[in-house]
Motif scaffolding. Structure first.
Motif, PDB file in Angstrom:
ATOM      1  N   GLY A  13       0.832  -1.194   0.000  1.00  0.00           N
ATOM      2  CA  GLY A  13       0.000   0.000   0.000  1.00  0.00           C
ATOM      3  C   GLY A  13       0.867   1.244   0.000  1.00  0.00           C
ATOM      4  O   GLY A  13       2.036   1.208   0.427  1.00  0.00           O
ATOM      5  N   ALA A  14       0.299   2.356  -0.462  1.00  0.00           N
ATOM      6  CA  ALA A  14       1.078   3.579  -0.649  1.00  0.00           C
ATOM      7  C   ALA A  14       1.596   4.158   0.662  1.00  0.00           C
ATOM      8  O   ALA A  14       2.724   4.657   0.727  1.00  0.00           O
ATOM      9  N   LEU A  15       0.786   4.109   1.718  1.00  0.00           N
ATOM     10  CA  LEU A  15       1.202   4.709   2.986  1.00  0.00           C
ATOM     11  C   LEU A  15       2.397   3.987   3.584  1.00  0.00           C
ATOM     12  O   LEU A  15       3.397   4.612   3.960  1.00  0.00           O
ATOM     13  N   LEU A  16       2.310   2.668   3.684  1.00  0.00           N
ATOM     14  CA  LEU A  16       3.425   1.920   4.264  1.00  0.00           C
ATOM     15  C   LEU A  16       4.668   2.035   3.379  1.00  0.00           C
ATOM     16  O   LEU A  16       5.796   2.115   3.892  1.00  0.00           O
ATOM     17  N   ALA A  17       4.484   2.061   2.079  1.00  0.00           N
ATOM     18  CA  ALA A  17       5.622   2.225   1.172  1.00  0.00           C
ATOM     19  C   ALA A  17       6.311   3.567   1.407  1.00  0.00           C
ATOM     20  O   ALA A  17       7.547   3.659   1.410  1.00  0.00           O
ATOM     21  N   ALA A  18       5.516   4.609   1.624  1.00  0.00           N
ATOM     22  CA  ALA A  18       6.081   5.932   1.897  1.00  0.00           C
ATOM     23  C   ALA A  18       6.846   5.932   3.221  1.00  0.00           C
ATOM     24  O   ALA A  18       7.947   6.491   3.320  1.00  0.00           O
ATOM     25  N   VAL A  19       6.271   5.302   4.235  1.00  0.00           N
ATOM     26  CA  VAL A  19       6.932   5.228   5.542  1.00  0.00           C
ATOM     27  C   VAL A  19       8.254   4.470   5.440  1.00  0.00           C
ATOM     28  O   VAL A  19       9.275   4.879   6.016  1.00  0.00           O
ATOM     29  N   LEU A  20       8.265   3.378   4.696  1.00  0.00           N
ATOM     30  CA  LEU A  20       9.494   2.601   4.532  1.00  0.00           C
ATOM     31  C   LEU A  20      10.557   3.397   3.768  1.00  0.00           C
ATOM     32  O   LEU A  20      11.752   3.320   4.088  1.00  0.00           O
ATOM     33  N   ALA A  21      10.124   4.157   2.778  1.00  0.00           N
ATOM     34  CA  ALA A  21      11.065   4.979   2.024  1.00  0.00           C
ATOM     35  C   ALA A  21      11.686   6.050   2.917  1.00  0.00           C
ATOM     36  O   ALA A  21      12.909   6.268   2.908  1.00  0.00           O
ATOM     37  N   LEU A  22      10.855   6.722   3.706  1.00  0.00           N
ATOM     38  CA  LEU A  22      11.360   7.749   4.614  1.00  0.00           C
ATOM     39  C   LEU A  22      12.236   7.131   5.704  1.00  0.00           C
ATOM     40  O   LEU A  22      13.250   7.716   6.109  1.00  0.00           O
ATOM     41  N   GLY A  23      11.862   5.945   6.172  1.00  0.00           N
ATOM     42  CA  GLY A  23      12.687   5.251   7.156  1.00  0.00           C
ATOM     43  C   GLY A  23      14.051   4.883   6.604  1.00  0.00           C
ATOM     44  O   GLY A  23      15.067   4.981   7.305  1.00  0.00           O
ATOM     45  N   SER A  24      14.067   4.475   5.349  1.00  0.00           N
ATOM     46  CA  SER A  24      15.354   4.125   4.733  1.00  0.00           C
ATOM     47  C   SER A  24      16.241   5.359   4.598  1.00  0.00           C
ATOM     48  O   SER A  24      17.461   5.279   4.782  1.00  0.00           O
TER      49      SER A  24
ATOM     50  N   THR B 208       6.647  16.823  11.089  1.00  0.00           N
ATOM     51  CA  THR B 208       7.362  16.813   9.810  1.00  0.00           C
ATOM     52  C   THR B 208       7.276  15.455   9.134  1.00  0.00           C
ATOM     53  O   THR B 208       7.029  15.364   7.923  1.00  0.00           O
ATOM     54  N   LEU B 209       7.471  14.381   9.891  1.00  0.00           N
ATOM     55  CA  LEU B 209       7.416  13.048   9.305  1.00  0.00           C
ATOM     56  C   LEU B 209       5.994  12.694   8.842  1.00  0.00           C
ATOM     57  O   LEU B 209       5.816  12.038   7.812  1.00  0.00           O
ATOM     58  N   LEU B 210       4.993  13.136   9.603  1.00  0.00           N
ATOM     59  CA  LEU B 210       3.617  12.893   9.166  1.00  0.00           C
ATOM     60  C   LEU B 210       3.314  13.643   7.874  1.00  0.00           C
ATOM     61  O   LEU B 210       2.679  13.096   6.960  1.00  0.00           O
ATOM     62  N   VAL B 211       3.755  14.881   7.785  1.00  0.00           N
ATOM     63  CA  VAL B 211       3.555  15.660   6.563  1.00  0.00           C
ATOM     64  C   VAL B 211       4.258  14.986   5.388  1.00  0.00           C
ATOM     65  O   VAL B 211       3.679  14.837   4.303  1.00  0.00           O
ATOM     66  N   GLN B 212       5.509  14.576   5.589  1.00  0.00           N
ATOM     67  CA  GLN B 212       6.259  13.948   4.500  1.00  0.00           C
ATOM     68  C   GLN B 212       5.611  12.641   4.065  1.00  0.00           C
ATOM     69  O   GLN B 212       5.481  12.371   2.866  1.00  0.00           O
ATOM     70  N   ALA B 213       5.197  11.822   5.035  1.00  0.00           N
ATOM     71  CA  ALA B 213       4.595  10.533   4.704  1.00  0.00           C
ATOM     72  C   ALA B 213       3.258  10.717   3.987  1.00  0.00           C
ATOM     73  O   ALA B 213       2.966  10.034   3.001  1.00  0.00           O
ATOM     74  N   ALA B 214       2.431  11.636   4.483  1.00  0.00           N
ATOM     75  CA  ALA B 214       1.125  11.871   3.860  1.00  0.00           C
ATOM     76  C   ALA B 214       1.279  12.421   2.454  1.00  0.00           C
ATOM     77  O   ALA B 214       0.574  12.004   1.521  1.00  0.00           O
ATOM     78  N   ALA B 215       2.201  13.364   2.275  1.00  0.00           N
ATOM     79  CA  ALA B 215       2.405  13.961   0.955  1.00  0.00           C
ATOM     80  C   ALA B 215       2.967  12.947  -0.033  1.00  0.00           C
ATOM     81  O   ALA B 215       2.552  12.894  -1.197  1.00  0.00           O
TER      82      ALA B 215
ATOM     83  N   ALA C 295      12.546  19.691   2.255  1.00  0.00           N
ATOM     84  CA  ALA C 295      11.995  18.461   1.685  1.00  0.00           C
ATOM     85  C   ALA C 295      10.502  18.349   1.959  1.00  0.00           C
ATOM     86  O   ALA C 295       9.716  17.974   1.082  1.00  0.00           O
ATOM     87  N   ALA C 296      10.096  18.677   3.188  1.00  0.00           N
ATOM     88  CA  ALA C 296       8.681  18.601   3.542  1.00  0.00           C
ATOM     89  C   ALA C 296       7.858  19.590   2.731  1.00  0.00           C
ATOM     90  O   ALA C 296       6.772  19.256   2.222  1.00  0.00           O
ATOM     91  N   ALA C 297       8.344  20.811   2.593  1.00  0.00           N
ATOM     92  CA  ALA C 297       7.622  21.829   1.836  1.00  0.00           C
ATOM     93  C   ALA C 297       7.495  21.427   0.369  1.00  0.00           C
ATOM     94  O   ALA C 297       6.437  21.608  -0.254  1.00  0.00           O
ATOM     95  N   ALA C 298       8.565  20.879  -0.196  1.00  0.00           N
ATOM     96  CA  ALA C 298       8.528  20.436  -1.589  1.00  0.00           C
ATOM     97  C   ALA C 298       7.514  19.309  -1.779  1.00  0.00           C
ATOM     98  O   ALA C 298       6.754  19.299  -2.765  1.00  0.00           O
ATOM     99  N   LEU C 299       7.473  18.378  -0.846  1.00  0.00           N
ATOM    100  CA  LEU C 299       6.532  17.266  -0.935  1.00  0.00           C
ATOM    101  C   LEU C 299       5.085  17.740  -0.841  1.00  0.00           C
ATOM    102  O   LEU C 299       4.198  17.203  -1.509  1.00  0.00           O
ATOM    103  N   VAL C 300       4.842  18.736  -0.010  1.00  0.00           N
ATOM    104  CA  VAL C 300       3.470  19.273   0.095  1.00  0.00           C
ATOM    105  C   VAL C 300       3.025  19.821  -1.254  1.00  0.00           C
ATOM    106  O   VAL C 300       1.899  19.571  -1.705  1.00  0.00           O
ATOM    107  N   VAL C 301       3.897  20.576  -1.911  1.00  0.00           N
ATOM    108  CA  VAL C 301       3.553  21.118  -3.233  1.00  0.00           C
ATOM    109  C   VAL C 301       3.298  19.977  -4.232  1.00  0.00           C
ATOM    110  O   VAL C 301       2.342  20.011  -5.006  1.00  0.00           O
ATOM    111  N   LEU C 302       4.159  18.965  -4.174  1.00  0.00           N
ATOM    112  CA  LEU C 302       4.038  17.854  -5.127  1.00  0.00           C
ATOM    113  C   LEU C 302       2.805  16.989  -4.866  1.00  0.00           C
ATOM    114  O   LEU C 302       2.365  16.244  -5.755  1.00  0.00           O
ATOM    115  N   SER C 303       2.243  17.085  -3.684  1.00  0.00           N
ATOM    116  CA  SER C 303       1.070  16.279  -3.347  1.00  0.00           C
ATOM    117  C   SER C 303      -0.232  16.931  -3.790  1.00  0.00           C
ATOM    118  O   SER C 303      -1.297  16.308  -3.730  1.00  0.00           O
ATOM    119  N   THR C 304      -0.171  18.180  -4.210  1.00  0.00           N
ATOM    120  CA  THR C 304      -1.385  18.890  -4.600  1.00  0.00           C
ATOM    121  C   THR C 304      -1.821  18.489  -6.003  1.00  0.00           C
ATOM    122  O   THR C 304      -1.027  18.002  -6.802  1.00  0.00           O
TER     123      THR C 304
END
Length: 261
Positions: A65-76, A125-132, A251-260
């Motif tokens: 799933g996308a959420l867990l994949a995002a969390v694993l990517a950020l964890g890595s 910050t991590l929640l924003v990055q993962a959600a975006a 990084a977080a700000a860039a991801l927010v823009v890219l998530s729109t």
């Protein structure tokens, strides 16, 4: 330190050795080499983003799933950087949140423990990055990889902004003292232009769009610049922790823009 003339390879090795867990030796270190290393930080970001995108793609392929994949990517990414930038973000949040004068705030930042402001900053910050990143993955695997690459490299480019010649060091020692004031404005501007163009190209090649890719870089670097000005005003200059906070914020700000969209 050696007597030989420093070359580009020294700066690149220092960049990877400082900003990642990769076992790289850098025998020649001085302020000139350190400045070049910070200028090369986006290259380190590109390599780390590629590795993290591979983790994300593998997780998506496995059906996590996308959420867990995002969390694993950020964890890595955290593992690949020893949590260096996240630690800096938490320390800066504790220093700013203390409301104390610069000397006391710097002592708080140097302490090994983490306070409530640091915890809140990390969680938010991590929640924003993962959600975006999850949102970007909803457009497809290529879009997720592109978003991750743009955000991570933008974060590393923000480190260079913290090393501009007009920015002093808050302490007489440490990483901040080594790299503060080492980069000319032309170098940072050139990096920003190249990165914006590359992000626009990645966006155009995917459903993210060229405009969104370029805007993500712009917003990310502006967010880092705003944080830099505030920390310099509060602490009197930069520290290694401030550089880490700039990277995570951008990084977080860039991801927010890219998530729109």
């Amino acid at each position: 330190m050696t007597s030989r003339e420093a070359g580009p390879g020294d700066a690149l090795r220092l960049a990877f050795g400082t900003l990642s867990v990769l076992p790289v030796r850098f025998p020649h270190v001085d302020r000139r080499v350190a400045g070049r290393a910070m200028a090369a930080a986006p290259l380190v970001g590109a390599v780390l983003a590629g590795l993290a995108a591979g983790v994300q793609a593998l997780a998506l392929w496995a059906g996590t799933g996308a959420l867990l994949a995002a969390v694993l990517a950020l964890g890595s990414l955290a593992l690949l950087t020893r949590g260096l930038h996240l630690d800096g973000l938490a320390d800066v949040a504790d220093g700013l949140g203390s409301g104390k004068p610069a000397p006391d705030a710097l002592r708080i930042m140097k302490a090994s423990d983490i306070g409530p402001f640091g915890v809140l900053a990390l969680v938010f910050t991590l929640l924003v990055q993962a959600a975006a990143l999850t949102r970007a993955a909803g457009h497809g695997q290529a879009e997720a990889a592109a978003a991750l690459a743009i955000a991570v490299v933008t974060g590393r480019a923000a480190i260079g902004i913290g090393c501009l010649r007009a920015v002093p060091s808050a302490r007489p020692d440490g990483l901040g003292a080594m790299v503060a004031g080492t980069l000319p404005p032309a170098a940072a501007a050139g990096t920003a232009v190249l990165l914006t163009g590359a992000a626009a190209g990645l966006g155009a090649a995917t459903d993210l769009g060229a405009l969104r890719g370029a805007l993500a870089v712009t917003v990310g670097l502006l967010a880092a610049t705003a944080l830099l000005r505030h920390t310099v005003r509060r602490f009197g200059g930069i520290t290694g922790d401030v550089l880490g906070a700039l990277a995570e914020t951008a990084a977080a700000a860039a991801l927010v823009v890219l998530s729109t969209g």
